[in-house]
Design an enzyme around this catalytic site. Sequence first.
Site, mmCIF file in Angstrom:
data_model
loop_
_atom_site.group_PDB
_atom_site.id
_atom_site.type_symbol
_atom_site.label_atom_id
_atom_site.label_comp_id
_atom_site.label_asym_id
_atom_site.label_seq_id
_atom_site.Cartn_x
_atom_site.Cartn_y
_atom_site.Cartn_z
ATOM 1 N N ASN A 1 -0.580 4.699 -13.810
ATOM 2 C CA ASN A 1 -1.487 4.910 -12.696
ATOM 3 C C ASN A 1 -2.892 5.058 -13.288
ATOM 4 O OD1 ASN A 1 -2.706 5.723 -10.190
ATOM 5 N ND2 ASN A 1 -0.697 6.464 -9.522
ATOM 6 N N THR A 2 -3.861 5.395 -12.466
ATOM 7 C CA THR A 2 -5.250 5.452 -12.952
ATOM 8 C C THR A 2 -5.508 6.720 -13.765
ATOM 9 O OG1 THR A 2 -5.893 6.485 -10.877
ATOM 10 C CG2 THR A 2 -6.164 4.097 -11.045
ATOM 11 N N ASN B 1 5.496 6.955 -6.429
ATOM 12 C CA ASN B 1 4.206 7.319 -7.032
ATOM 13 C C ASN B 1 4.134 8.838 -7.197
ATOM 14 O OD1 ASN B 1 1.552 7.670 -7.729
ATOM 15 N ND2 ASN B 1 0.705 6.837 -5.838
ATOM 16 N N ASN C 1 5.861 1.027 -2.457
ATOM 17 C CA ASN C 1 5.261 2.171 -3.147
ATOM 18 C C ASN C 1 5.251 3.361 -2.200
ATOM 19 O OD1 ASN C 1 2.804 3.918 -3.871
ATOM 20 N ND2 ASN C 1 3.010 2.627 -5.689
ATOM 21 N N GLY D 1 -3.979 -4.964 -10.786
ATOM 22 C CA GLY D 1 -4.606 -4.101 -9.796
ATOM 23 C C GLY D 1 -6.050 -4.437 -9.515
ATOM 24 N N CYS E 1 -0.641 9.953 -8.225
ATOM 25 C CA CYS E 1 -1.939 9.715 -7.588
ATOM 26 C C CYS E 1 -2.900 10.843 -7.949
ATOM 27 C CB CYS E 1 -1.810 9.619 -6.076
ATOM 28 S SG CYS E 1 -3.433 9.393 -5.303
ATOM 29 N N GLY F 1 -5.405 -2.580 -15.934
ATOM 30 C CA GLY F 1 -6.441 -3.475 -16.438
ATOM 31 C C GLY F 1 -6.021 -4.901 -16.703
ATOM 32 N N LEU G 1 -4.791 7.729 -0.714
ATOM 33 C CA LEU G 1 -3.550 7.338 -0.033
ATOM 34 C C LEU G 1 -3.701 7.085 1.458
ATOM 35 C CD1 LEU G 1 -1.046 9.779 -1.810
ATOM 36 C CD2 LEU G 1 -1.452 7.375 -2.338
ATOM 37 N N LYS H 1 0.848 -1.199 0.000
ATOM 38 C CA LYS H 1 0.000 0.000 0.000
ATOM 39 C C LYS H 1 0.883 1.248 0.000
ATOM 40 C CE LYS H 1 -3.883 2.285 0.715
ATOM 41 N NZ LYS H 1 -4.173 2.925 -0.561
#
Lengths: 243, 303
Positions: free
Chosen positions: B193-194, B128, B100, B266, B131, B245, B73, B45
């Site tokens: 990342n997303t 990261n 991470n 993920g 985010c 994905g 986060l 995490k």
Amino acid sequence: MEQKIFTVTENLPLTAAVYRMRLRGDTTDVQCPGRFVNLRIDGLYLRRPLSVCDAEGDCLTLIYKTVGEGTERMSRMAPGTRLDLLTGLGNGYTTEKSGPTPCLVGGGVGVPPLYLLCRRLRAEGKRPTVVLGFGRADEVFYAQEFRALGAEVVVTTADGSCGIRGFVTAALEGRTFSYIYACGPEPMLRAVYEQTACGGQYSFEERMGCGFGACMGCTCRTKYGNKRICRDGPVLEKEEIVW
Amino acid sequence: MVDTSVTLSGWRIDNPVIPASGTFGFGYEFAELYDINCLGSLAIKGTTAEPRFGNPTPRIADCPSGMLNAVGLQNPGVREVRERELPRLAAYFRKKVVANVSGFSVGEYEKTVEALSGEEQIGLFEINISCPNVHGGGMAFGTDPAAAAAVTEAVRRVTDKLVYIKLSPNVTDITEIARACEAAGADGLSLINTLLGMRIDLRTRRPVLANRTGGLSGPAVYPIALRMVYDVYAAVKIPIIGMGGVSSARDVIEMMLAGATAVEVGAANLVDPYVCRDIVEALPTEMERYGIRKLSEIIGGAH
């Protein structure tokens, strides 16, 4: 948690928007009242968490209200449909602290998980009072089923069309109980929490990602630190709740 | 026998399958289901210098072929991670992990990496800078080449461990950021990342997420992730951990053909908690089906 395949055996409306689905499968790890299952639904990405209404032998009962795409798709499932469930999720209610005369308070679709709890309490020889709150008379469900378990049942409706007029709190006025078990919308939980002096267990709802504690999607604050509604809840002890 | 092992900047892992940060907690929930030592590694995490509660709920929304999250986060802070979470994880997981790390300033990234740098359990740092769910940090570093380079350089200075930078897809040209990180000393890159997205509740007419927007992940983003890995592979010489994905062994192979050395999984963990184990088990059969004997040989094979 376990991943199991269940088969729908019955899927019928109880009211205009509330359905009861019965499924056949291994109910071993949903025997504790207040736990939930997470259903995979064809065509939707995330699973849908639903509390267990009853689990007996190989029969699992879920009661749900059609509020969105997931539950609408569920309402169209025919008997014979096979479903992928994660079972045994959440902590559930415990009956040890209930005392002889606990009160079970349910609002709307918060009612179902109280059924298995009521059955367990009756089996232990306790005398539960069940307060069921709804909006109108035609939204009422399961009052007879709770009565059949031997519980005292009080129904409230917001418009007074069935039972006591008002919210569940109207039925609690002037009465004392040994313990409170509550499940329903957060404003209802808070009102019950503030109105009653005894200890209790309150079951919360939140949008979830995984349902088993991995994603931190449903975290809430408590007096004992952050908790995941899905894993450390959905049932919280009265003394740890932070509103 | 096929060979599934791959090597990330000198760190050899048994197979390329790594659960992605934020979808696997610290591994315990999954260790109850299967022996997680079958994984190549796992990404813990996202950790910050101080404990974080994260965003208000709702933090999750369902989407066609994917999901939005705006967890923000949430984590117990670096001290707790070092003193409690990593030792606890060591009881379940014998392999090294991907640590991470997130931050809101260059100094915070430095501080967190420094605090973890001595941990034997850490195979590489995944920094990261992407985010999308926090304000005043996170993605702000990942959308500007100079800022991305500044974080990379700062972290590079405080650790001898491998430094991989996790990139944001929410940019016009991801290869520009990738090159900036490479020039600043990154050992590798991690992407994507997303993607920033949102949903609105028709009944309330308000955004579903309390944070209004969230990061989209799941199969919906897979072709975008694949394209970005493909483009970045052509633009840099350092290794790439590909993600976005990925849900099957075939997705892993395809991502590696695009240029990934290893692959993170993920959102799929959240809907199918056994998916990483199943991918690891399916890999040899899928490799044989496509005539692959040594998985590391196919990296970038589509170029």
